[in-house]
Enzyme design. Structure first.
Site, PDB file in Angstrom:
ATOM      1  CG  ASP A 100      -1.983   0.989   1.234  1.00 20.57           C
ATOM      2  OD1 ASP A 100      -1.983   1.846   0.335  1.00 20.57           O
ATOM      3  OD2 ASP A 100      -2.826   0.998   2.147  1.00 20.57           O
ATOM      4  NE  ARG A 162      -6.413 -11.134  10.911  1.00 21.89           N
ATOM      5  CZ  ARG A 162      -5.663 -10.084  10.615  1.00 21.89           C
ATOM      6  NH1 ARG A 162      -5.074 -10.008   9.443  1.00 21.89           N
ATOM      7  NH2 ARG A 162      -5.490  -9.106  11.470  1.00 21.89           N
TER       8      ARG A 162
HETATM    9  P1  XMP Z   1       1.829  -0.316   3.864  1.00 20.83           P
HETATM   10  O1  XMP Z   1       1.022   0.975   3.854  1.00 20.83           O
HETATM   11  O2  XMP Z   1       2.861  -0.300   4.934  1.00 20.83           O
HETATM   12  O3  XMP Z   1       0.717  -1.350   4.238  1.00 20.83           O
HETATM   13  O4  XMP Z   1       2.344  -0.665   2.488  1.00 20.83           O
HETATM   14  C1  XMP Z   1       0.940  -2.643   4.419  1.00 20.83           C
HETATM   15  C2  XMP Z   1      -0.009  -3.203   5.420  1.00 20.83           C
HETATM   16  O5  XMP Z   1      -1.186  -2.407   5.613  1.00 20.83           O
HETATM   17  C3  XMP Z   1      -2.332  -3.210   5.687  1.00 20.83           C
HETATM   18  N1  XMP Z   1      -3.255  -2.830   4.595  1.00 20.83           N
HETATM   19  C4  XMP Z   1      -4.497  -3.289   4.419  1.00 20.83           C
HETATM   20  N2  XMP Z   1      -5.209  -4.191   5.133  1.00 20.83           N
HETATM   21  N3  XMP Z   1      -7.000  -3.974   3.625  1.00 20.83           N
HETATM   22  C5  XMP Z   1      -6.462  -4.514   4.731  1.00 20.83           C
HETATM   23  O6  XMP Z   1      -7.113  -5.333   5.358  1.00 20.83           O
HETATM   24  C6  XMP Z   1      -6.359  -3.059   2.841  1.00 20.83           C
HETATM   25  O7  XMP Z   1      -6.898  -2.585   1.843  1.00 20.83           O
HETATM   26  C7  XMP Z   1      -5.035  -2.711   3.287  1.00 20.83           C
HETATM   27  N4  XMP Z   1      -4.105  -1.856   2.786  1.00 20.83           N
HETATM   28  C8  XMP Z   1      -3.029  -1.975   3.621  1.00 20.83           C
HETATM   29  C9  XMP Z   1      -1.852  -4.639   5.528  1.00 20.83           C
HETATM   30  O8  XMP Z   1      -1.740  -5.222   6.797  1.00 20.83           O
HETATM   31  C10 XMP Z   1      -0.494  -4.531   4.909  1.00 20.83           C
HETATM   32  O9  XMP Z   1       0.383  -5.559   5.275  1.00 20.83           O
END
Ligand code: XMP
Length: 172
Positions: A100, A162
């Protein structure tokens, strides 16, 4: 917020994609000392399903880190200080559910390199199409998706959804 039906990515589509990823990963790591490093909790089903498709001698590590609170990235990564493993000289394959902002994978990749890994490559199930806070190179990606919140197959909304077998959008 509620679950959107039908799923964005169905169970058969996930299964099919995992078989292809496993083939590519197997070809790449043949004859390398592979450590698969999964990030909990989100990657748990992806990790287990993928590793069981790899006919390789593999060490398995799991690190528990967290950046999300509800539907928002908190901007900081919790838990990395206690992540330890013997990675000296190992080829590390980092597995996560979703890329993300890039914060999580960038921080974990840096930590794995500090612990002596000879290479650290990344495999994510999902990659969000957005501008990232930190650019992260992913060698393997299951599916590219729009910048929307998703749940299921390990991904949760405050601990819910989950265990769903497919990946769904959340809507009003
Ligand atoms: P980053 O922002 O560090 O994010 O790249 C990684 C972690 O953020 C969580 N994440 C999500 N979890 N739906 C979720 O349930 C989403 O759309 C989502 N986007 C980010 C996830 O734990 C991931 O490892």
């Amino acid at each position: 917020m509620k679950l959107v039906e039908p799923p964005l990515i169905s169970t058969p589509a996930i299964e099919q994609r995992l078989k292809l990823l496993a083939q590519e990963i197997t070809d790449y790591y043949r004859d390398k000392p592979l450590t698969v490093l999964g990030l909990l909790n989100g990657s748990i089903f992806f990790l287990v399903d993928l590793v069981r498709l790899l006919p390789l001698e593999t060490q398995l590590e799991c690190w528990r880190v967290q950046s999300y609170v509800g539907q928002q990235s908190s901007g900081t990564l919790q838990g990395l200080e206690s992540c330890q493993a013997e990675l000296r000289g190992r080829s590390v394959l980092l597995i996560d559910d979703i890329l993300d902002t890039g914060l999580t994978l960038h921080s974990v990749q840096t930590r794995a390199r500090e612990l002596g890994a000879s290479e650290v490559d990344i495999c994510v199930l999902l990659r969000k199409n957005r501008v990232r806070q930190i650019e992260v190179e992913t060698r393997w990606v299951g599916f590219d998706i729009a910048d929307e919140f998703v749940v299921g197959y390990g991904l949760d909304f405050n601990g819910h959804y989950r265990g769903l077998r497919a990946i769904h959008l959340m809507g009003e």
